[in-house]
Enzyme design. Structure first.
Site, PDB file in Angstrom:
ATOM      1  N   TYR A 106       0.815  -1.222   0.000  1.00  0.00           N
ATOM      2  CA  TYR A 106       0.000   0.000   0.000  1.00  0.00           C
ATOM      3  C   TYR A 106       0.847   1.271   0.000  1.00  0.00           C
ATOM      4  O   TYR A 106       0.328   2.350   0.297  1.00  0.00           O
ATOM      5  CB  TYR A 106      -0.883   0.051   1.259  1.00  0.00           C
ATOM      6  CG  TYR A 106      -1.704  -1.164   1.553  1.00  0.00           C
ATOM      7  CD1 TYR A 106      -2.699  -1.606   0.677  1.00  0.00           C
ATOM      8  CD2 TYR A 106      -1.525  -1.872   2.749  1.00  0.00           C
ATOM      9  CE1 TYR A 106      -3.476  -2.704   0.983  1.00  0.00           C
ATOM     10  CE2 TYR A 106      -2.304  -2.978   3.056  1.00  0.00           C
ATOM     11  CZ  TYR A 106      -3.277  -3.393   2.169  1.00  0.00           C
ATOM     12  OH  TYR A 106      -4.041  -4.474   2.483  1.00  0.00           O
ATOM     13  N   CYS A 143      14.681 -11.230  -1.060  1.00  0.00           N
ATOM     14  CA  CYS A 143      15.261 -11.002  -2.384  1.00  0.00           C
ATOM     15  C   CYS A 143      14.255 -10.368  -3.338  1.00  0.00           C
ATOM     16  O   CYS A 143      13.808 -10.986  -4.310  1.00  0.00           O
ATOM     17  CB  CYS A 143      15.783 -12.311  -2.939  1.00  0.00           C
ATOM     18  SG  CYS A 143      17.039 -12.965  -1.849  1.00  0.00           S
TER      19      CYS A 143
END
Ligand code: PLP
Length: 421
Positions: free
Chosen positions: A318, A346
């Site tokens: 968000y 990652c």
């Protein structure tokens, strides 16, 4: 106000110093304050005093059993959006008559579960859902109280992923068709139409969209009553925002939200429900993490933490802001620094903040993400095979692990190798 304050230079949760919990539990972990949870619930409960009301905590924000129990004991009802949440609420001791079932895609099994276990009301969101509930209720010989969620087509002015009250959103039925749909519902066996439901989104920082929506619900109440429906309960949803960024203008207070409700619907002689989630749990929780490295980039410093997007996905999902503060209070006039605050996962999306000015910290130091009590632990995962982040609850000078961190073996052994291999 919350109960996470520096005392003698060390961040405390109520009366417990954070380093003590970190030493016992390991990092990262979520940390909740009982006093803050209770206080936030009471702001709504007392704010609606004088109206017949029930505050139904939207438990998707944080559904740990211990958190639910704190709120249930304070008198909260629950707003649930799945069979799993319904069973969690029951397991925490919430009686069926204080549980409201919301959500756009309730299944036959979930409906039956809630009817058999007892339910305050279903908030229905479509005609096919109405027909299915009628069929399930009738087959169980039950008549269930229902409201219909109307979509008022107002702009909540919040992040697109958490706006629910515009016509393009999947939620509710268009308010323009409400009278027709109510007439259909009233004619179905097994359903008792008792009210109206409306929830327009989350993290609203202005009362205007609420005022617009409540006005529409009031007109609809009058119209439906004129059509002969006994509208006696209004579920006005949740969605009130919290201050994530303390330097920004603060969102309206719960008392202002409650006063708006009183002003708009006080004359209607209805029972009022509200469904706050974020405001109750958000600022009642921290995510506590440890600095692994401070890495020198070409043009910036990276603060690499042992918490990552799998533990707190809100910034990645968000673009949300969380204040990050050191657990040891910086000395007055201490050297400030600017960091990109990241986790070890990652993905470049595993970034909590870019170019964030904060007190200088070093490897091994503890930091806390504020406002992490809602939509934090519940949205966590074990991505990158990082064991599920544990949760801890503080009550005055005591603390307890309320969801443990699984061991690596527990995490790995959840997978099953098929017999043929
Ligand atoms: C998510 C949700 C809420 C709670 O929203 P908050 O912003 O956390 O207060 C309330 N009602 C329904 C139907 C929801 O889906």
């Amino acid at each position: 106000m919350d109960h996470f304050l520096y005392r003698d230079g060390v961040l405390h949760a109520e009366d417990v110093p954070l380093p003590e919990i970190a030493a016992a539990v390991g990092t990262p972990f979520y940390l909740y304050s009982t006093a803050t949870l209770t206080r936030h619930f009471r702001l709504f409960d007392e704010g609606l005093a004088g109206l017949d009301h029930l505050v139904c905590y939207a438990m998707k924000a944080n559904s740990n059993q211990a958190v639910l129990k704190v709120l249930a004991e304070a008198g909260a009802g629950m707003d649930v959006v799945s069979g799993g949440e319904y069973l969690r609420a029951k397991a925490a001791g919430v009686p069926g008559e204080k549980i409201v079932f919301s959500g756009v895609g309730k299944t036959r099994e979930e409906m039956a579960l809630a009817i058999q276990g007892g339910i305050r009301q279903f908030n229905l969101e479509s005609e096919p859902e109405m027909l299915l509930l009628s069929e399930v209720a009738t087959s169980l010989g039950a008549t269930v109280p229902v409201t219909i969620r109307v979509n008022p087509d107002v702009d909540a002015k919040t992040h697109a992923k958490i706006a629910t009250g515009k016509s393009e959103n999947k939620f509710g039925i268009p308010i323009s068709r409400a009278r027709e749909v109510y007439a259909q519902a009233a004619a179905l066996p097994g359903l008792e139409v008792i009210g109206i439901d409306c929830h327009i989104g989350s993290q609203l920082t202005d009362l205007t969209p609420f005022a617009e929506a409540f006005d529409l619900v009031v007109s609809l109440t009058e119209a439906l009553r004129a059509d002969g429906h006994d509208i006696r309960r209004l579920d006005l949803g949740g969605g009130l925002g919290i201050p994530y960024e303390r330097s920004n203008e603060a969102p309206p207070l719960p008392i202002e939200f409650c006063n708006l409700i009183k002003e708009k619907v006080g004359h209607l002689d209805v029972e009022v429900e509200i469904e706050p989630g974020r405001l109750i749990a958000g600022n009642a929780g921290l995510l506590v993490s440890k600095v692994i490295f401070v890495k020198e980039g070409e043009d910036r410093q990276f603060l690499i933490l042992d918490a990552a997007m799998n533990d707190l996905i809100r910034p990645a999902m968000y673009d949300s802001y969380h204040e990050v503060i050191p657990v040891i209070e910086p000395a007055p006039g201490a050297e400030p620094a600017t960091y990109d605050i990241v986790g070890p996962v990652c993905e470049s999306g595993d970034t909590f903040a870019k170019r964030r000015a904060m007190a200088k910290v070093g490897a091994g130091d503890l930091v806390a993400f504020r406002s992490a009590g809602a939509y934090g632990a519940v949205m966590s995962s074990e991505y990158n095979s990082r064991p599920m982040v544990p949760e801890v609850l503080v009550h005055e000078h005591q603390f307890a692990v309320i969801r443990p961190r699984p061991t690596f073996d527990e995490m790995i052994n959840r997978d099953i190798i098929p017999e043929w291999m």
